[in-house]
Design a protein around this motif. Sequence first.
Motif, PDB file in Angstrom:
ATOM      1  N   SER A 100      54.053  47.960   9.339  1.00  0.00           N
ATOM      2  CA  SER A 100      54.309  47.076   8.270  1.00  0.00           C
ATOM      3  C   SER A 100      55.109  47.858   7.020  1.00  0.00           C
ATOM      4  N   SER A 104      58.846  47.222   5.812  1.00  0.00           N
ATOM      5  CA  SER A 104      59.112  46.780   4.443  1.00  0.00           C
ATOM      6  C   SER A 104      60.471  47.479   3.861  1.00  0.00           C
ATOM      7  N   ASN A 118      63.248  45.400  -0.924  1.00  0.00           N
ATOM      8  CA  ASN A 118      62.149  44.592  -0.687  1.00  0.00           C
ATOM      9  C   ASN A 118      61.102  44.732  -1.842  1.00  0.00           C
ATOM     10  N   TYR A 119      60.881  46.100  -2.387  1.00  0.00           N
ATOM     11  CA  TYR A 119      59.813  46.333  -3.229  1.00  0.00           C
ATOM     12  C   TYR A 119      60.418  45.925  -4.823  1.00  0.00           C
ATOM     13  N   GLN A 322      57.507  35.041   4.968  1.00  0.00           N
ATOM     14  CA  GLN A 322      57.698  35.399   6.414  1.00  0.00           C
ATOM     15  C   GLN A 322      58.243  34.208   7.216  1.00  0.00           C
ATOM     16  N   GLY A 329      61.120  41.675   5.970  1.00  0.00           N
ATOM     17  CA  GLY A 329      61.167  42.897   4.976  1.00  0.00           C
ATOM     18  C   GLY A 329      60.463  42.474   3.628  1.00  0.00           C
ATOM     19  N   GLN A 330      60.898  41.465   3.017  1.00  0.00           N
ATOM     20  CA  GLN A 330      59.999  41.062   1.802  1.00  0.00           C
ATOM     21  C   GLN A 330      58.569  40.738   2.367  1.00  0.00           C
ATOM     22  N   SER A 332      56.895  41.886   4.696  1.00  0.00           N
ATOM     23  CA  SER A 332      55.877  43.138   4.666  1.00  0.00           C
ATOM     24  C   SER A 332      55.696  44.031   3.533  1.00  0.00           C
ATOM     25  N   ALA A 333      56.774  43.992   2.564  1.00  0.00           N
ATOM     26  CA  ALA A 333      56.530  44.860   1.331  1.00  0.00           C
ATOM     27  C   ALA A 333      55.308  44.017   0.382  1.00  0.00           C
ATOM     28  N   ILE A 336      52.066  45.336   2.011  1.00  0.00           N
ATOM     29  CA  ILE A 336      51.671  46.687   1.703  1.00  0.00           C
ATOM     30  C   ILE A 336      51.534  46.783   0.306  1.00  0.00           C
TER      31      ILE A 336
END
Lengths: 360, 367
Positions: A100, A104, A118-119, A322, A329-330, A332-333, A336
């Motif tokens: 993950s 991200s 993404n962050y 998702q 990507g977003q 997963s960010a 995290i």
Amino acid sequence: MDQNSRGVNRYLILLALIVLTAFVLIGGFFLLQNIQEYKVLMTLFAVVWGLGSVALLYYTLNNLAQSMPHKIRSVAVAFVFAGPAILFLFWALVLPTLRSFALSFLDANGTKLVLFDNYKFAFTDPRMLESFKNNLLWMIFGTSTCVVLGLIIAVLADKSKREKLIKSLIFMPMAISFVGAGVIWKFIYAYKGTGINITEIGLLNAIVTMFGGEAQAWLLIPGWNNFLLIIIMVWLQTGYAMVIMSSAIKAIPEEINEAARVDGANGFTIFFRITIPYIMPTIVTVTTTILIFSLKLFDIVRVMTGGQYGTNVIANEFYMRQFTHGHSGQASAIAIVLLVFIIPVLAYNLRQFRGRKVLK
Amino acid sequence: MNQVKKKRKKTFSKFLIGFVLLVIVLIWTIPTFGVFVTSFRDSKDIYGSGWWSVLPHKDLAKTGEFEIPQETDPNIPITIDGYTATFEEWRKGIEVEKGKTFRWYGNKRSRKIEVFEKKWVGFGANLTLNNYRDVLTGGKVTFKDATGNEISRKGNNFADAVLNSLAVTIPATIIPILIAAFAAYAFAWMEFPGRRPMFIMVVALLVVPLQVALIPILRDFTRWGLNGTFVSMWMAHTGFGLPLAIYLLYNYISNLPRDIFESAYLDGATPFTTFVRLVLPLSVPALASFSIFQFLWVWNDYLVALIFLGDRNRVVTSALAAMVGEKGQDWHLLTSGAFLSMILPLMVFFGLQRFFVRGLMAGSVKG
């Protein structure tokens, strides 16, 4: 039989066992894939297969380990015992966390590198900011209400004759799914609407109209609706806080309370000066558990409002990113970020664990 | 004198405590009770009135209606039976004599007045099992809505959802326990390299949020063709349940008296035999505690089922959530569906409460 042939026999049996295990595991697996239709049969088979193949696996592996040369035997056996669990944990939790983390930094399909985009999204998107604010509300109000209420009920119930019954009833919502709780409270917050001869069927609106107020579509009111949803969490989780703290309170030696009473202390003083400090570690544990729960909260919000009307929470946004927007990507960010928020609790738990005399 | 005063104070505080507790318990149980009662009411009633109207009470019941003359102008105050009021006031309803209320029905053109009287209602309320029948079946169902219209729809096939939940939950409870028991025993009583760091990893994983694992695992399942199968659910729930299982079982097994193992080893037993013949039977309370925990957790789970199982084989939680999503047409089915999803966990909970609580405490009480 001499030593040699006994050894050969042993290895043959071992080989046969390994083949049998593999056969049972893989064969059963495929069989289950194909009889998805016959539910009852499948469940029974799955239970037998699950138990049986796991037991068989351990048995076979153990024999394998036992047949190892003496020097590494005990370690081999230990690995057999702990190995499957460790492997499972690695596959199910440790590796995914790393993956993950990697995802991200990639784009929506997980192919192109986008570094910190993404962050940046996670911390600037208005829906995410709304989610942060809401989760903070959940964490502060939800957790404190659960803990305080649980503590009060624990103390009061302790003094009552029907203690067991009371605790059972308060604790009962814990057995209900959050979706079920959502349905139950949906009926309380129900709003029929304006019109002629409308009788409100939601309990809250009925009470409000009984006192002369006007019925509202409660869940749609921005601001208030968050608190109404938090009430559901309080309803669900206070029982947990109550049970844990109740047993901690009961563990306080009676002599301390007696001595305090002799010195002239009344109920309140005892509560604040003795009870609370004594069970503080338990209070902390309960608080952190509910805090984490309120961070990961998904079901209630999704079922009641779908995250709309200003009730969005982080876990719901994760799901939307998702599965509605298809941007791994977003998503997963966001996951995290959730993990990062939990790290303080993780660190605290680990520190507590190191403090205990475990694994001498 | 002081004794009497003290005793009175004590009784009063006992009364106060009892009262507060009663209020709290009522608030806690009314929501569930409300849905329980509603699930037995006729669909028409559910949309028409709150569930508390099932309880006997005095309410305004319509006893008749009549029409006022056509020439009456609704825009000026109207006089009926000696009472003069504006249209809006008649619309709200005016009590013309004790217990009797007239109310204007409809819009300004209707000129229909309904008569309501206070009567005892609620006895012999329309209780029915139809809601349960309709939500369980997969065939066609018909029911009435608030205005009496007949609506026909396909049943929710909840019976299937219950079966699916069982199919998911039972293996997902048994498999992690076995694997965790072996591991807990190893951590507690065996020496091997990496023992401490591995266990620290287990403790750390206790709080890791599910969300970090979902997408990668989903990708694995898609790659292995396991998407939407029950096997994927068992694997996922085993993985997610192992940290807590290992932790709880470790706490219990490490507290077993050492001499038992020593004497077993002296008798030449291998670790495996010791485990199967001694440790497992002795650990039954801990195993039971965790089983209940895991059972409730898996049965009530929504997120994992939503993502890995999808729409094909809905479990009770995802089926219920899907029903909620619909625009409030089938509320009466929601109630029976909700209750069906709750019966089993509630039975498990009430029957085995001791073990459940013990399991909770094993991880939480400190100091």
